[in-house]
Design a protein around this motif. Sequence first.
Motif, PDB file in Angstrom:
ATOM      1  N   GLY A  33       0.808  -1.214   0.000  1.00  0.00           N
ATOM      2  CA  GLY A  33       0.000   0.000   0.000  1.00  0.00           C
ATOM      3  C   GLY A  33       0.841   1.264   0.000  1.00  0.00           C
ATOM      4  O   GLY A  33       2.050   1.241   0.243  1.00  0.00           O
ATOM      5  N   ALA A  34       0.155   2.396  -0.266  1.00  0.00           N
ATOM      6  CA  ALA A  34       0.844   3.686  -0.323  1.00  0.00           C
ATOM      7  C   ALA A  34       1.457   4.050   1.019  1.00  0.00           C
ATOM      8  O   ALA A  34       2.536   4.655   1.090  1.00  0.00           O
ATOM      9  CB  ALA A  34      -0.130   4.770  -0.779  1.00  0.00           C
ATOM     10  N   ARG A  35       0.790   3.688   2.111  1.00  0.00           N
ATOM     11  CA  ARG A  35       1.314   3.990   3.451  1.00  0.00           C
ATOM     12  C   ARG A  35       2.641   3.278   3.682  1.00  0.00           C
ATOM     13  O   ARG A  35       3.604   3.884   4.187  1.00  0.00           O
ATOM     14  CB  ARG A  35       0.300   3.573   4.508  1.00  0.00           C
ATOM     15  CG  ARG A  35       0.736   3.878   5.940  1.00  0.00           C
ATOM     16  CD  ARG A  35      -0.277   3.371   6.945  1.00  0.00           C
ATOM     17  NE  ARG A  35      -0.412   1.913   6.891  1.00  0.00           N
ATOM     18  CZ  ARG A  35      -1.135   1.203   7.751  1.00  0.00           C
ATOM     19  NH1 ARG A  35      -1.815   1.807   8.703  1.00  0.00           N
ATOM     20  NH2 ARG A  35      -1.202  -0.113   7.644  1.00  0.00           N
ATOM     21  N   ASP A  51      13.387   7.781  15.867  1.00  0.00           N
ATOM     22  CA  ASP A  51      12.995   8.763  14.844  1.00  0.00           C
ATOM     23  C   ASP A  51      11.840   8.222  14.008  1.00  0.00           C
ATOM     24  O   ASP A  51      10.896   8.962  13.679  1.00  0.00           O
ATOM     25  CB  ASP A  51      14.181   9.082  13.929  1.00  0.00           C
ATOM     26  CG  ASP A  51      15.314   9.774  14.668  1.00  0.00           C
ATOM     27  OD1 ASP A  51      15.024  10.480  15.653  1.00  0.00           O
ATOM     28  OD2 ASP A  51      16.484   9.596  14.269  1.00  0.00           O
ATOM     29  N   LEU A  52      11.912   6.945  13.655  1.00  0.00           N
ATOM     30  CA  LEU A  52      10.861   6.342  12.847  1.00  0.00           C
ATOM     31  C   LEU A  52       9.542   6.291  13.608  1.00  0.00           C
ATOM     32  O   LEU A  52       8.463   6.389  13.021  1.00  0.00           O
ATOM     33  CB  LEU A  52      11.267   4.930  12.418  1.00  0.00           C
ATOM     34  CG  LEU A  52      12.451   4.835  11.450  1.00  0.00           C
ATOM     35  CD1 LEU A  52      12.872   3.372  11.273  1.00  0.00           C
ATOM     36  CD2 LEU A  52      12.104   5.445  10.102  1.00  0.00           C
ATOM     37  N   PRO A  57       3.195   4.406  13.481  1.00  0.00           N
ATOM     38  CA  PRO A  57       2.563   4.030  14.772  1.00  0.00           C
ATOM     39  C   PRO A  57       3.322   2.900  15.454  1.00  0.00           C
ATOM     40  O   PRO A  57       3.773   1.955  14.801  1.00  0.00           O
ATOM     41  CB  PRO A  57       1.157   3.579  14.341  1.00  0.00           C
ATOM     42  CG  PRO A  57       0.903   4.316  13.060  1.00  0.00           C
ATOM     43  CD  PRO A  57       2.228   4.406  12.376  1.00  0.00           C
ATOM     44  N   GLU A  58       3.453   3.000  16.766  1.00  0.00           N
ATOM     45  CA  GLU A  58       4.245   2.056  17.536  1.00  0.00           C
ATOM     46  C   GLU A  58       3.770   0.617  17.357  1.00  0.00           C
ATOM     47  O   GLU A  58       4.570  -0.316  17.318  1.00  0.00           O
ATOM     48  CB  GLU A  58       4.197   2.433  19.023  1.00  0.00           C
ATOM     49  CG  GLU A  58       5.068   1.580  19.926  1.00  0.00           C
ATOM     50  CD  GLU A  58       6.552   1.727  19.636  1.00  0.00           C
ATOM     51  OE1 GLU A  58       7.297   0.734  19.820  1.00  0.00           O
ATOM     52  OE2 GLU A  58       6.968   2.838  19.220  1.00  0.00           O
ATOM     53  N   GLU A  59       2.449   0.435  17.220  1.00  0.00           N
ATOM     54  CA  GLU A  59       1.925  -0.929  17.115  1.00  0.00           C
ATOM     55  C   GLU A  59       2.302  -1.602  15.794  1.00  0.00           C
ATOM     56  O   GLU A  59       2.200  -2.819  15.660  1.00  0.00           O
ATOM     57  CB  GLU A  59       0.398  -0.939  17.286  1.00  0.00           C
ATOM     58  CG  GLU A  59      -0.368  -0.150  16.246  1.00  0.00           C
ATOM     59  CD  GLU A  59      -0.638   1.290  16.677  1.00  0.00           C
ATOM     60  OE1 GLU A  59      -1.647   1.855  16.220  1.00  0.00           O
ATOM     61  OE2 GLU A  59       0.155   1.824  17.484  1.00  0.00           O
ATOM     62  N   PHE A  64       6.735  -3.826  10.813  1.00  0.00           N
ATOM     63  CA  PHE A  64       7.117  -3.232   9.534  1.00  0.00           C
ATOM     64  C   PHE A  64       8.619  -3.395   9.284  1.00  0.00           C
ATOM     65  O   PHE A  64       9.045  -3.777   8.183  1.00  0.00           O
ATOM     66  CB  PHE A  64       6.747  -1.747   9.515  1.00  0.00           C
ATOM     67  CG  PHE A  64       7.416  -0.966   8.424  1.00  0.00           C
ATOM     68  CD1 PHE A  64       7.052  -1.146   7.090  1.00  0.00           C
ATOM     69  CD2 PHE A  64       8.437  -0.075   8.713  1.00  0.00           C
ATOM     70  CE1 PHE A  64       7.688  -0.432   6.080  1.00  0.00           C
ATOM     71  CE2 PHE A  64       9.072   0.639   7.723  1.00  0.00           C
ATOM     72  CZ  PHE A  64       8.693   0.467   6.396  1.00  0.00           C
ATOM     73  N   LEU A  65       9.445  -3.125  10.301  1.00  0.00           N
ATOM     74  CA  LEU A  65      10.896  -3.255  10.140  1.00  0.00           C
ATOM     75  C   LEU A  65      11.300  -4.706   9.874  1.00  0.00           C
ATOM     76  O   LEU A  65      12.187  -4.976   9.048  1.00  0.00           O
ATOM     77  CB  LEU A  65      11.605  -2.718  11.383  1.00  0.00           C
ATOM     78  CG  LEU A  65      11.434  -1.213  11.666  1.00  0.00           C
ATOM     79  CD1 LEU A  65      12.127  -0.822  12.966  1.00  0.00           C
ATOM     80  CD2 LEU A  65      11.973  -0.380  10.509  1.00  0.00           C
TER      81      LEU A  65
END
Length: 355
Positions: A33-35, A51-52, A57-59, A64-65
Amino acid sequence: MNLQLKKEIQFYPVDGGLFHVYDPGTMRHFKIGAREVQWLQLLDGNRTRADLGASIPEEFLDLFLQQAERMQLVITQQRRRSMNPLKLKFRLMNPNRLLEAMPNFNRMFRKSLNVLFILSLIVNVVWLSTHWQYMAASLLQFNLNAGVVVFYLASILVIGFIHELSHSIVAKSYGIHVPSIGLMLFYFHPAFFADISGLNLLKSKRQRINILLAGIMSNCILISLAIPLFYLLFGQAAMPYVIYFMMINVSLMFINLVPFVEYDGYYLFLNLVNDPAFKIKARQSLLRPRGAKTEHLIFGILSNLFIASLLFSAILVLRNYVSTLVASSIVDYVSIALIPIAYLLVMVMQNRRPA
């Protein structure tokens, strides 16, 4: 170490607000997705996790990483790919910009190709079945010499380029990005390739199969065009070369339909059985036949027999050509010795790399 997105990663917008992500280094395709694209572009190697966290969002951050690393989109996870001498690739061009500029042509090409294929198939079957004796006599006139080798190489490159360009145009007509067309040495044989692996992002099996069949369709049409084209250009004297050109296309159609080597037929087969790991299972069944499924075992045996026959044919052709230059029985002995050596080398290379 802070994560950094690979500089070569490419993003292409597709329908529904999604993006097609392509990694030229691993030749892998993803749809996100775009996000997620915005988050990936934050990975510049300078931003820390804290920083990220200001933008992600923390959740979602840790997941994601982890996904970015698992998909090998970041430098810290970039692995050096081992070179496969049986499949050397050299990228020549990125056709995306050209193909994107003519969407109507892409769709018209696909529809025309499908119709002309059916017509040319009928014409070819009728002509080949009624002229097979003439074709056999024409082929017997050929002696393997430097001129024939040059004609073969020129033909195989022209035919191969048209074959891969057909794949590319049909893929583009369905919205798939084709990031590269290039030249490769496949089992030491020159050929073109097009990176259409993005077709795996298509949900429609019919569309995927249409893309995979596009090259074979172009070969069939070239057979129909060969006689009028060569005759108009060179006259009756060119007919032996016309027949040779036709047979090259027939041979390529056959090889591309065989599922035992990684040509079109192999990927067609995987789409039909809906099992991307089928070849791996077949290879493992030969090592551990007890408990293996019958279809995997049969595929593994036929695959090895086909590769052996290809190697035998190639060495036989090479032996015949060398014999015209060197009149010695040593050529026969070397040719016989090369057959098992070449086969063992191919088997070793296949087992060292993933399917």
